[in-house]
Design a protein around this motif. Structure first.
Motif: not given
Length: 295
Positions: A154-162, A193-198
């Motif tokens: 499970v990956v708990r994501s922050g606000v995705v920026l891209g 988090i940057h979208i490329q890192d997610l």
């Protein structure tokens, strides 16, 4: 690997699909519409899991859609779009004659209680204090497949920026016009988090055969980033001032009190296990991430 991807046509799904294919993996999308390299959710329910090595679910209605009123109907849509799709994929995995090796679900840091001081790692508790924490708890519970040989992450994501979607797409024009600024006090934590890192963390989870459990999908520096810091860094990347804070009452009027709490409060989240697992962030610092996005 052959990867089955739920919600793959969205903002994050498109980036993940591109990354997976660039690394030599095959991708089949699960979506409302069929087509080349696609199956529908109905086909999945009726025919079961197609032969694949890994399954990922990113499906979910955009919680912060400003054109949707925060009412009971929309709450149910937000809930069902995540829980029911996850249940459908988990059931298909459980019933598959040849189960996939890996099963990854992307949820959210809304699991953790908002706090200006507490710092959360993957081992921190949460999950039962408001709509969003209960949503994440139910979402992650739906992903569990007891007794399955399939490795779960499970990956708990922050606000995705891209570029071209996510949070930035809703903010960019006021900031380009010099009308942007912090929301509310601006002191609230901003887990990003940057979208490329997610996409990179999900790919890392699929390719790392020993990796399982919870990973925090936030940048290493996000625990020290406030909403005010984000506003000023975005303005600086655009060469604009950030002089006009958005009052809390305006945010609540636009989004509703419960949904506004996602913007006016925040969590300090640390990607402890993510870093320990060997993932190397492409954009660990906010200034570099924003310069890449608005270039």
């Amino acid at each position: 690997m052959r990867v089955l991807l739920g919600g793959g046509s969205g903002f994050v799904g498109s980036a993940l699909t591109q990354l997976l294919r660039s690394r030599g993996h095959g991708v089949t999308l699960v979506s409302r519409q069929g087509g080349q390299d696609r199956i529908t959710w109905e086909e999945l329910s009726h025919s079961g899991l197609p032969l694949c090595d890994a399954v990922v679910n990113l499906a979910g209605e955009n919680v912060l859609n400003p054109f949707r009123r925060w009412d009971d109907a929309f709450c149910r849509e937000v809930f069902n779009s995540r829980i029911e799709t996850t249940k459908t994929l988990a059931k298909a995995i459980a019933e598959a004659q040849q189960p996939p090796r890996a099963w990854v679900v992307v949820t959210g840091v809304g699991y953790y209680r908002p706090s200006p001081t507490a710092e959360y790692t993957e081992d921190s508790s949460g999950g039962d204090f408001d709509f969003f924490s209960r949503l994440v708890s139910s979402w992650e519970a739906a992903a569990l497949i007891p007794g399955s040989p399939t490795r779960g992450v499970v990956v708990r994501s922050g606000v995705v920026l891209g570029r071209g979607g996510g949070a930035i797409s809703q903010m960019i024009w006021p900031f380009r016009l010099g009308l942007g600024g912090p929301m509310g006090s601006g002191l609230q934590p901003f887990p990003w988090i940057h979208i490329q890192d997610l996409a990179g963390i999900v790919c890392h989870a699929l390719e790392s055969e020993s990796l399982r459990g919870i990973l925090n999908g936030v940048s290493p520096s996000s625990s020290t980033t406030s909403n005010g810091t984000f506003a000023h860094e975005l303005a600086a990347a655009l060469g604009r001032p950030a002089l006009l804070p958005v009052p809390a009452w305006v945010v609540r009027a636009v989004f509703g009190a419960e949904r506004a709490s996602m913007l006016l409060e925040g969590q300090r989240v640390v990607p402890k296990r993510t870093l320990e697992s060997g993932y190397k962030f492409l954009f660990p610092e906010l200034s570099g991430a924003l310069k890449d996005i608005v270039a």
